[in-house]
Design an enzyme around this catalytic site. Structure first.
Site, mmCIF file in Angstrom:
data_model
loop_
_atom_site.group_PDB
_atom_site.id
_atom_site.type_symbol
_atom_site.label_atom_id
_atom_site.label_comp_id
_atom_site.label_asym_id
_atom_site.label_seq_id
_atom_site.Cartn_x
_atom_site.Cartn_y
_atom_site.Cartn_z
ATOM 1 N N HIS A 39 0.739 -1.193 -0.049
ATOM 2 C CA HIS A 39 0.128 0.114 -0.033
ATOM 3 C C HIS A 39 0.904 1.375 -0.099
ATOM 4 O O HIS A 39 0.662 2.320 -0.806
ATOM 5 C CB HIS A 39 -0.981 0.034 1.315
ATOM 6 C CG HIS A 39 -2.031 -1.001 1.595
ATOM 7 N ND1 HIS A 39 -1.826 -2.052 2.306
ATOM 8 C CD2 HIS A 39 -2.826 -1.434 0.734
ATOM 9 C CE1 HIS A 39 -2.801 -2.925 2.123
ATOM 10 N NE2 HIS A 39 -3.309 -2.504 1.091
ATOM 11 N N SER A 187 -2.411 -8.105 3.255
ATOM 12 C CA SER A 187 -3.056 -8.050 4.604
ATOM 13 C C SER A 187 -3.396 -9.328 5.213
ATOM 14 O O SER A 187 -3.431 -9.277 6.558
ATOM 15 C CB SER A 187 -4.440 -6.906 4.513
ATOM 16 O OG SER A 187 -4.125 -5.793 4.058
#
Ligand code: AMP
Length: 285
Positions: A39, A187
């Site tokens: 990210h 994640s």
């Protein structure tokens, strides 16, 4: 500068309108939070290439299937805000689910491109993604939006959606960021136990083997897929969801050419991980 936390559509619209009035370009990074270096690479690109950058953190309920991990998906807002601030993001839009999904009767659906890979295995997933991303595009009005190649089918679907629906937005693809040993950052990696974390390496290692074979001149998709399958099957707790080689329309190919994509989804224990490689691009792990 301190990152601004925005929780309502109204405030988000006002932020974007103000930027537009001042003739500032807006970069946009959509995420579900639980941020990692993957990210961060998207945020870095957005900050570098735009006057103002906005990130959304939204665990989108309508992109999860009934037996998927919506409830247990990691939610780490405080740490995420720190990372966003460090990267130089100006505003984080963190709406409550009901802000976006209550009384929703219109959906954005995409044909063809979702009939294979994750679209086939996760019915309704891309409908949920496209609907919410469209809403964010309309609310934020970005000039540039940043998507990772990690979710390769999503990237192609969003590009097609932007073209089909005439969004005036430039989609910027960003390379996959990996751990030191090759595991694609995700994640969901935090779901893995210590031993599963080691087993999860098989995804990138299997890709590497197949790419090596292809670079030696092998063009048969079946041979390359079998090479990946053989590697994955060496790991007892690995279960194959799919291993495919597709073109940019997400259709299976028989013979591999540059720009075709080797894509896989593998369960390591209960955790579903995805990875891919675009043939012709440099393998950096
Ligand atoms: P997510 O929060 O998982 O929905 O991902 C948000 C965006 O980050 C998507 O465009 C992903 O493709 C991108 N992304 C996730 N993991 C990586 C990674 N390891 N490298 C590059 N981009 C990533």
């Amino acid at each position: 500068m301190k990152v601004k936390l925005i929780e309502t559509i109204e405030e988000m619209r006002a932020f974007s309108k103000d930027a537009k009035k001042r003739n500032l370009s807006i970069g946009y990074v959509p995420t579900m939070g639980a941020l990692h270096e993957g990210h961060v690479s998207l945020m870095d690109a957005a900050v570098k290439q735009n006057d103002v950058s906005v990130m959304t953190i939204f665990v989108n309920p309508i992109q999860f299937g009934p037996n998927e991990d919506f409830e247990k998906y990691p939610r780490t807002l405080e740490a995420d805000l720190e990372k966003a601030e460090k990267a130089g993001i100006d505003a984080v839009f963190f709406p409550a689910a009901k802000e976006l999904t209550a009384n929703l009767y219109s959906y954005v659906d995409i044909n063809n491109l979702q009939n294979n890979l994750c679209g086939l295995k996760r019915p309704g997933h891309f409908r949920g993604v496209c609907t919410i991303v469209s809403k964010f595009f309309n609310i934020i009005q970005p000039d540039n939006a940043y998507f990772g190649k990690k979710d390769i089918q999503q990237l192609y679907i969003i590009k097609q959606m932007v073209k089909d629906l005439n969004f005036d937005i430039n989609i910027v693809p960003c390379d996959i960021v990996r751990e030191y040993d090759g595991l694609a950052m995700s994640s969901r990696n935090r779901y893995l136990s210590e031993s599963e974390r080691k087993d999860a390496l098989i995804l990138s290692q299997a890709i590497k083997k197949a790419v090596y074979l292809q670079e030696q001149g092998e063009t048969s998709a079946n041979v390359l897929i079998n090479c990946v399958r053989t590697e994955i099957e060496k790991i007892a707790c690995a279960k194959i969801d799919y291993i495919s080689i597709v073109n940019e329309q997400m259709q299976d190919v028989s013979f591999v050419e540059n720009k075709n994509i080797l894509a896989l989804a593998i369960y390591i224990g209960k955790t579903r991980l995805i990875d891919n490689h675009i043939f012709g691009e440099t393998l950096c792990f």
